[in-house]
Design a protein around this motif. Structure first.
Motif, short mmCIF file in Angstrom:
data_model
loop_
_atom_site.label_atom_id
_atom_site.label_comp_id
_atom_site.label_asym_id
_atom_site.label_seq_id
_atom_site.Cartn_x
_atom_site.Cartn_y
_atom_site.Cartn_z
N VAL A 163 2.95 6.49 -1.92
CA VAL A 163 2.69 5.46 -2.92
C VAL A 163 3.75 5.60 -4.01
O VAL A 163 3.80 6.62 -4.71
N ARG B 290 1.18 8.46 3.81
CA ARG B 290 1.54 7.24 3.09
C ARG B 290 2.08 7.65 1.73
O ARG B 290 1.44 8.40 0.98
N GLN C 20 0.83 -1.21 0.00
CA GLN C 20 0.00 0.00 0.00
C GLN C 20 0.86 1.26 0.00
O GLN C 20 0.39 2.34 -0.35
#
Length: 212
Positions: A178, A176, A71
């Motif tokens: 990516v 996060r 993820q």
């Protein structure tokens, strides 16, 4: 001392296409596990995080990686910090891991997005108590007149939260990353280093050898 005279050869090994996992996330985990097991430093998960603001000015800092899976790559910070403000203006980001005793580096390029409050809360509550208090006490990247003022703010938070759990501050969270590109670097003799990049290709990844 002449800095031009400081050099060494990189002789620990090489990296061939056949050595690489077809999945860059698994390849990353393999190298990270080796770095952790080798006990190279107290912070094997340390990574340089590079951001660029709306004016095109880059900034770098070292942050600890807190989660890595397919993820993306996760780190946490004050949402008023310079890095968070940069990401709000420009989501493009770069991560860099340097395990120099192993003669290895990994560079990751991608985009960053803010984690949910649920995800940030779960991690925040796992932090040591004093680290939770420090998150409340520090207005990260803002000016402060003295160390004493920072320590006073910390003591105030101790008193404020002397009973019960320390809640997640509204100004604290995580991001996060990516990835859109990976590069794995292995040092070699005579500066003929091995470099391989991974680029998205359909449902998988294309792997290219790069010249050093």
């Amino acid at each position: 001392m002449n800095l031009e005279d400081i050099r060494r050869e990189y002789l620990q090994g090489g990296l061939d296409m056949a050595d690489l996992d077809e999945n860059p996330f698994r390849q990353f985990k393999s190298w990270l596990d080796i770095a952790i097991e080798a006990k190279l430093s107290a912070d094997p998960t340390a990574m340089t995080v590079a951001t660029v603001n709306a004016a095109g000015i880059p900034t770098q800092r070292v942050v600890l990686l807190k989660q890595a899976d397919e993820q993306g790559f996760v780190f946490y910070t004050n949402l008023g910090s310079r890095k968070a403000r940069d990401i709000e203006e420009n989501a493009n980001i770069s991560l860099h891991f340097a395990w120099l005793p192993l003669e290895r580096q990994i560079a990751i390029t991608g985009t960053a997005s803010k984690l949910s409050v649920t995800e940030a809360t779960r991690y925040f509550l796992s932090r040591p108590h004093d680290s939770q208090l420090a998150a409340w006490a520090s207005k990260q990247s803002n000016k402060v007149n003295s160390r004493q003022m920072l320590e006073q703010a910390f003591e105030q938070m101790k008193n404020r939260f002397r009973k019960g759990e320390v809640p997640l501050p509204s100004f604290w969270g995580g991001f996060r990353v990516v990835p859109s590109r990976f590069e794995f670097w292995q040092g070699r003799a005579n500066r003929l280093h091995d470099r391989f990049e991974y680029l998205p290709a359909g449902d998988g990844w294309e792997i290219n050898r790069l010249q050093p």
